[in-house]
Design a protein around this motif. Structure first.
Motif, PDB file in Angstrom:
ATOM      1  N   THR A   1       3.197 -13.693  -5.256  1.00 11.07           N
ATOM      2  CA  THR A   1       1.771 -14.019  -5.335  1.00 11.07           C
ATOM      3  C   THR A   1       1.538 -14.939  -6.534  1.00 11.07           C
ATOM      4  O   THR A   1       2.463 -15.260  -7.289  1.00 11.07           O
ATOM      5  CB  THR A   1       0.918 -12.747  -5.535  1.00 11.07           C
ATOM      6  OG1 THR A   1       1.149 -12.250  -6.862  1.00 11.07           O
ATOM      7  CG2 THR A   1       1.243 -11.676  -4.506  1.00 11.07           C
TER       8      THR A   1
ATOM      9  N   ASP B   1       9.749  -9.171  -3.715  1.00 13.62           N
ATOM     10  CA  ASP B   1       8.477  -9.656  -4.252  1.00 13.62           C
ATOM     11  C   ASP B   1       7.865 -10.641  -3.258  1.00 13.62           C
ATOM     12  O   ASP B   1       8.570 -11.449  -2.655  1.00 13.62           O
ATOM     13  CB  ASP B   1       8.715 -10.335  -5.606  1.00 13.62           C
ATOM     14  CG  ASP B   1       7.447 -10.446  -6.433  1.00 13.62           C
ATOM     15  OD1 ASP B   1       7.380  -9.847  -7.521  1.00 13.62           O
ATOM     16  OD2 ASP B   1       6.497 -11.152  -5.991  1.00 13.62           O
TER      17      ASP B   1
ATOM     18  N   TYR C   1      -9.437  -1.731  -9.613  1.00 14.78           N
ATOM     19  CA  TYR C   1      -7.987  -1.718  -9.902  1.00 14.78           C
ATOM     20  C   TYR C   1      -7.495  -0.298 -10.158  1.00 14.78           C
ATOM     21  O   TYR C   1      -6.552   0.184  -9.513  1.00 14.78           O
ATOM     22  CB  TYR C   1      -7.680  -2.619 -11.103  1.00 14.78           C
ATOM     23  CG  TYR C   1      -6.301  -2.369 -11.701  1.00 14.78           C
ATOM     24  CD1 TYR C   1      -5.147  -2.704 -10.990  1.00 14.78           C
ATOM     25  CD2 TYR C   1      -6.156  -1.788 -12.964  1.00 14.78           C
ATOM     26  CE1 TYR C   1      -3.885  -2.467 -11.527  1.00 14.78           C
ATOM     27  CE2 TYR C   1      -4.905  -1.552 -13.509  1.00 14.78           C
ATOM     28  CZ  TYR C   1      -3.762  -1.891 -12.788  1.00 14.78           C
ATOM     29  OH  TYR C   1      -2.522  -1.647 -13.313  1.00 14.78           O
TER      30      TYR C   1
ATOM     31  N   PHE D   1       5.402  -9.636 -14.498  1.00 12.57           N
ATOM     32  CA  PHE D   1       5.580  -9.511 -15.948  1.00 12.57           C
ATOM     33  C   PHE D   1       6.523  -8.339 -16.304  1.00 12.57           C
ATOM     34  O   PHE D   1       7.580  -8.535 -16.909  1.00 12.57           O
ATOM     35  CB  PHE D   1       4.184  -9.321 -16.551  1.00 12.57           C
ATOM     36  CG  PHE D   1       4.122  -8.894 -17.973  1.00 12.57           C
ATOM     37  CD1 PHE D   1       4.879  -9.526 -18.952  1.00 12.57           C
ATOM     38  CD2 PHE D   1       3.276  -7.845 -18.359  1.00 12.57           C
ATOM     39  CE1 PHE D   1       4.797  -9.126 -20.282  1.00 12.57           C
ATOM     40  CE2 PHE D   1       3.183  -7.451 -19.676  1.00 12.57           C
ATOM     41  CZ  PHE D   1       3.952  -8.073 -20.634  1.00 12.57           C
ATOM     42  N   ILE D   2       6.161  -7.133 -15.888  1.00 12.31           N
ATOM     43  CA  ILE D   2       6.990  -5.972 -16.245  1.00 12.31           C
ATOM     44  C   ILE D   2       8.232  -5.921 -15.360  1.00 12.31           C
ATOM     45  O   ILE D   2       9.343  -5.635 -15.825  1.00 12.31           O
ATOM     46  CB  ILE D   2       6.174  -4.659 -16.109  1.00 12.31           C
ATOM     47  CG1 ILE D   2       4.937  -4.713 -17.010  1.00 12.31           C
ATOM     48  CG2 ILE D   2       7.028  -3.452 -16.476  1.00 12.31           C
ATOM     49  CD1 ILE D   2       3.937  -3.578 -16.774  1.00 12.31           C
TER      50      ILE D   2
ATOM     51  N   ASN E   1       0.619  -3.220 -21.643  1.00 13.72           N
ATOM     52  CA  ASN E   1       1.844  -3.911 -22.051  1.00 13.72           C
ATOM     53  C   ASN E   1       1.508  -5.294 -22.609  1.00 13.72           C
ATOM     54  O   ASN E   1       0.532  -5.916 -22.173  1.00 13.72           O
ATOM     55  CB  ASN E   1       2.752  -4.132 -20.846  1.00 13.72           C
ATOM     56  CG  ASN E   1       3.502  -2.886 -20.392  1.00 13.72           C
ATOM     57  OD1 ASN E   1       4.644  -2.966 -20.016  1.00 13.72           O
ATOM     58  ND2 ASN E   1       2.849  -1.734 -20.431  1.00 13.72           N
TER      59      ASN E   1
ATOM     60  N   SER F   1      -2.755  -6.636 -10.240  1.00 15.60           N
ATOM     61  CA  SER F   1      -2.803  -5.951 -11.535  1.00 15.60           C
ATOM     62  C   SER F   1      -3.941  -6.378 -12.466  1.00 15.60           C
ATOM     63  O   SER F   1      -4.037  -5.857 -13.578  1.00 15.60           O
ATOM     64  CB  SER F   1      -1.465  -6.170 -12.264  1.00 15.60           C
ATOM     65  OG  SER F   1      -1.347  -7.519 -12.662  1.00 15.60           O
TER      66      SER F   1
ATOM     67  N   LYS G   1      -4.924   2.143  -8.008  1.00 13.24           N
ATOM     68  CA  LYS G   1      -3.674   2.707  -8.565  1.00 13.24           C
ATOM     69  C   LYS G   1      -3.716   4.236  -8.489  1.00 13.24           C
ATOM     70  O   LYS G   1      -2.707   4.882  -8.199  1.00 13.24           O
ATOM     71  CB  LYS G   1      -3.469   2.257 -10.017  1.00 13.24           C
ATOM     72  CG  LYS G   1      -3.149   0.785 -10.203  1.00 13.24           C
ATOM     73  CD  LYS G   1      -1.828   0.340  -9.574  1.00 13.24           C
ATOM     74  CE  LYS G   1      -0.615   0.933 -10.251  1.00 13.24           C
ATOM     75  NZ  LYS G   1       0.655   0.346  -9.693  1.00 13.24           N
TER      76      LYS G   1
ATOM     77  N   ASP H   1       6.514  -8.948   1.621  1.00 16.42           N
ATOM     78  CA  ASP H   1       5.210  -8.403   1.245  1.00 16.42           C
ATOM     79  C   ASP H   1       5.215  -6.911   1.582  1.00 16.42           C
ATOM     80  O   ASP H   1       5.576  -6.536   2.704  1.00 16.42           O
ATOM     81  CB  ASP H   1       4.137  -9.148   2.069  1.00 16.42           C
ATOM     82  CG  ASP H   1       2.740  -8.909   1.528  1.00 16.42           C
ATOM     83  OD1 ASP H   1       2.394  -7.735   1.267  1.00 16.42           O
ATOM     84  OD2 ASP H   1       1.998  -9.894   1.386  1.00 16.42           O
ATOM     85  N   ILE H   2       4.815  -6.073   0.634  1.00 16.47           N
ATOM     86  CA  ILE H   2       4.859  -4.625   0.915  1.00 16.47           C
ATOM     87  C   ILE H   2       3.821  -4.214   1.956  1.00 16.47           C
ATOM     88  O   ILE H   2       3.826  -3.081   2.411  1.00 16.47           O
ATOM     89  CB  ILE H   2       4.717  -3.762  -0.368  1.00 16.47           C
ATOM     90  CG1 ILE H   2       3.420  -4.080  -1.123  1.00 16.47           C
ATOM     91  CG2 ILE H   2       5.935  -3.908  -1.257  1.00 16.47           C
ATOM     92  CD1 ILE H   2       3.118  -3.098  -2.250  1.00 16.47           C
TER      93      ILE H   2
HETATM   94  P1  NAD Z   1       2.065  -8.583 -12.420  1.00 10.99           P
HETATM   95  O1  NAD Z   1       0.762  -8.926 -11.800  1.00 10.99           O
HETATM   96  O2  NAD Z   1       2.576  -9.417 -13.542  1.00 10.99           O
HETATM   97  O3  NAD Z   1       3.210  -8.580 -11.303  1.00 10.99           O
HETATM   98  C1  NAD Z   1       3.016  -8.022 -10.042  1.00 10.99           C
HETATM   99  C2  NAD Z   1       4.127  -8.517  -9.119  1.00 10.99           C
HETATM  100  O4  NAD Z   1       3.940  -7.875  -7.838  1.00 10.99           O
HETATM  101  C3  NAD Z   1       4.095 -10.029  -8.877  1.00 10.99           C
HETATM  102  O5  NAD Z   1       5.393 -10.572  -9.004  1.00 10.99           O
HETATM  103  C4  NAD Z   1       3.578 -10.158  -7.446  1.00 10.99           C
HETATM  104  O6  NAD Z   1       4.084 -11.294  -6.759  1.00 10.99           O
HETATM  105  C5  NAD Z   1       4.065  -8.859  -6.825  1.00 10.99           C
HETATM  106  N1  NAD Z   1       3.223  -8.471  -5.684  1.00 10.99           N
HETATM  107  C6  NAD Z   1       1.856  -8.411  -5.652  1.00 10.99           C
HETATM  108  N2  NAD Z   1       1.442  -8.070  -4.418  1.00 10.99           N
HETATM  109  C7  NAD Z   1       2.569  -7.889  -3.665  1.00 10.99           C
HETATM  110  C8  NAD Z   1       2.795  -7.521  -2.318  1.00 10.99           C
HETATM  111  N3  NAD Z   1       1.772  -7.286  -1.478  1.00 10.99           N
HETATM  112  N4  NAD Z   1       4.071  -7.398  -1.882  1.00 10.99           N
HETATM  113  C9  NAD Z   1       5.112  -7.649  -2.711  1.00 10.99           C
HETATM  114  N5  NAD Z   1       4.952  -8.038  -4.007  1.00 10.99           N
HETATM  115  C10 NAD Z   1       3.693  -8.145  -4.469  1.00 10.99           C
HETATM  116  O7  NAD Z   1       1.945  -7.055 -12.835  1.00 10.99           O
HETATM  117  P2  NAD Z   1       2.582  -6.292 -14.086  1.00 10.99           P
HETATM  118  O8  NAD Z   1       1.675  -6.419 -15.247  1.00 10.99           O
HETATM  119  O9  NAD Z   1       4.019  -6.684 -14.215  1.00 10.99           O
HETATM  120  O10 NAD Z   1       2.477  -4.788 -13.571  1.00 10.99           O
HETATM  121  C11 NAD Z   1       3.528  -4.214 -12.794  1.00 10.99           C
HETATM  122  C12 NAD Z   1       3.160  -2.786 -12.440  1.00 10.99           C
HETATM  123  O11 NAD Z   1       2.960  -2.031 -13.624  1.00 10.99           O
HETATM  124  C13 NAD Z   1       1.860  -2.664 -11.640  1.00 10.99           C
HETATM  125  O12 NAD Z   1       2.032  -1.661 -10.677  1.00 10.99           O
HETATM  126  C14 NAD Z   1       0.830  -2.254 -12.661  1.00 10.99           C
HETATM  127  O13 NAD Z   1      -0.195  -1.486 -12.073  1.00 10.99           O
HETATM  128  C15 NAD Z   1       1.668  -1.427 -13.609  1.00 10.99           C
HETATM  129  N6  NAD Z   1       1.199  -1.394 -15.005  1.00 10.99           N
HETATM  130  C16 NAD Z   1       0.932  -2.545 -15.678  1.00 10.99           C
HETATM  131  C17 NAD Z   1       0.528  -2.483 -17.004  1.00 10.99           C
HETATM  132  C18 NAD Z   1       0.267  -3.727 -17.808  1.00 10.99           C
HETATM  133  O14 NAD Z   1      -0.226  -3.623 -18.956  1.00 10.99           O
HETATM  134  N7  NAD Z   1       0.558  -4.922 -17.313  1.00 10.99           N
HETATM  135  C19 NAD Z   1       0.399  -1.243 -17.632  1.00 10.99           C
HETATM  136  C20 NAD Z   1       0.690  -0.087 -16.906  1.00 10.99           C
HETATM  137  C21 NAD Z   1       1.109  -0.179 -15.596  1.00 10.99           C
END
Ligand code: NAD
Length: 346
Positions: free
Chosen positions: A34, A31, A155, A11-12, A185, A83, A159, A57-58
């Motif tokens: 997942t 990425d 979670y 998403f972000i 977000n 997340s 983090k 995969d990280i």
């Molecule tokens: P999301 O779940 O939409 O996206 C996560 C992405 O990471 C996905 O594309 C997934 O395929 C990838 N991923 C997951 N595990 C993986 C792995 N082992 N190796 C490689 N890629 C992997 O998450 P988001 O909402 O976009 O959040 C992104 C970041 O921002 C996260 O670190 C989250 O903690 C942080 N964050 C999110 C929010 C929010 O409101 N969504 C707020 C603050 C911080």
């Protein structure tokens, strides 16, 4: 500047990839794809000459080393994570593996690459984190960059652990890092298990709109494109080892958010009854934090960043986007039980 973005199909991350390309970066999107990812979020930039994608995969250290050697990035922005708070309660192990072990691997791969490249001073490892690491607030007060960590969910604990690893790699090995902790977000292309898309899609389907507890939990909401802009501000302007809290100064209860979405839907897609008639209060999430609020003075004063839209403007754009992009979200409802979960994550 070549930027390696992890989690760029999320998403972000997808908002960051698009904005960085627009601002002239070369972007490598790493990425694992997942259940939470969607490469279709990037269909408008997938042919961009400055964009490339690596499925990796990280948790796989050797693959990370190969990607660093191949692309030689100038900076890393680390967003890849598990997340969803509810999933972390049902099954925490993936959160430990990806958010903690995966971040450790990425730090180690970054450190090796940075060392063999002669420790360039302008290299940056930007770790993207959440305000949930600070735990819950009472009715008053705000999180600042010096608020002690007190995570309450698997979670947020994972983090928090990753934030500590990043800090330690800077202190111990001198890795050039910056950190940011952001509030909730919302916006286009959020996977349909989080509060805002669940409300929009359940409302449109004539289903119950679930709200945890009495709906009084408070979050500080930020439009995803404003977060992406803030992240580039931090990457480009922050001094080393600084951390920044990022928030929208939009505190709202979950019930207020749901009512706002219903009011926007009433306006854009009127139904026989007001959508808020579909609201149902459901059993609360265990360990549900009462209130998060960000004091954004540091990023505003030091880096000159402010959000560009109000909550009302951003939510209207979000609802419009979901109304116009059923082909994006409909296939995702079939994925990994997303459609069946009452995924009220906030
Ligand atoms: P999301 O779940 O939409 O996206 C996560 C992405 O990471 C996905 O594309 C997934 O395929 C990838 N991923 C997951 N595990 C993986 C792995 N082992 N190796 C490689 N890629 C992997 O998450 P988001 O909402 O976009 O959040 C992104 C970041 O921002 C996260 O670190 C989250 O903690 C942080 N964050 C999110 C929010 C929010 O409101 N969504 C707020 C603050 C911080």
């Amino acid at each position: 500047m070549k930027l390696l973005v992890t989690g760029g199909a999320g998403f972000i991350g997808s908002a960051v990839v698009k904005l960085a390309l627009k601002r002239g970066y070369e972007v490598v999107n790493l990425d694992a794809l997942t259940y939470a990812s969607c490469l279709r979020s990037l269909s408008d930039v997938s042919d961009h000459p400055a964009y490339s994608f690596e499925k990796a995969d990280i948790r796989d250290r050797s693959k990370l080393d190969q990607i660093f050697a191949k692309h030689k990035p100038d900076a890393v922005m680390h967003l890849a994570a598990e997340s969803h708070v509810d999933r972390s309660i049902d099954g925490p192990s993936a959160f430990i593996e990806t958010n903690i072990v995966g971040t450790f691997n990425l730090l180690e791969a970054s450190k090796s690459y940075w060392q063999v490249s002669g420790q360039p001073k302008n290299f940056r490892f930007h770790h993207v984190s959440t305000d949930e690491v600070f735990g819950t607030l009472g009715e008053t007060g705000m999180f600042t960059e010096t608020t002690p960590y007190a995570p309450n969910s698997p979670y947020s604990a994972s983090k928090a652990a990753s934030d500590h690893l990043v800090r330690a790699w800077a202190e111990t090995y001198g890795l050039p890092v910056v950190l940011s902790n952001c509030s909730n977000n919302y916006g286009p292309r959020q996977f349909p298990e989080k509060l805002v898309p669940v409300v929009i899609l359940n409302a449109l389907a004539g289903k119950e709109i679930p709200i945890y507890g009495n709906g009084a939990n408070i979050r500080d909401w930020l439009f995803v494109e404003d977060h992406a802009d803030a992240l580039l501000h931090v990457l480009e302007r922050s001094a080393l080892s600084e951390s920044y809290n990022i928030g929208g100064e939009n505190e709202a209860t979950n019930l207020q958010i749901v009512n706002l979405i219903c009011a926007v839907l009433d306006d854009l897609r009127p139904a026989q009854e007001p959508y808020k008639e579909q609201i149902r209060f459901v059993r609360d999430r265990p360990g549900h934090d009462l209130r998060y609020a960000i004091d954004p003075q540091k990023i505003r004063n030091e880096l000159g960043w402010r959000p560009s839209v109000t909550l009302e403007q951003g939510m209207r754009r979000t609802v419009e986007w979901y109304l116009n992009n059923q082909d994006w979200w409909a296939p995702l409802l079939m994925r990994d039980g997303a459609g069946e979960r009452l995924g009220v994550s906030a």
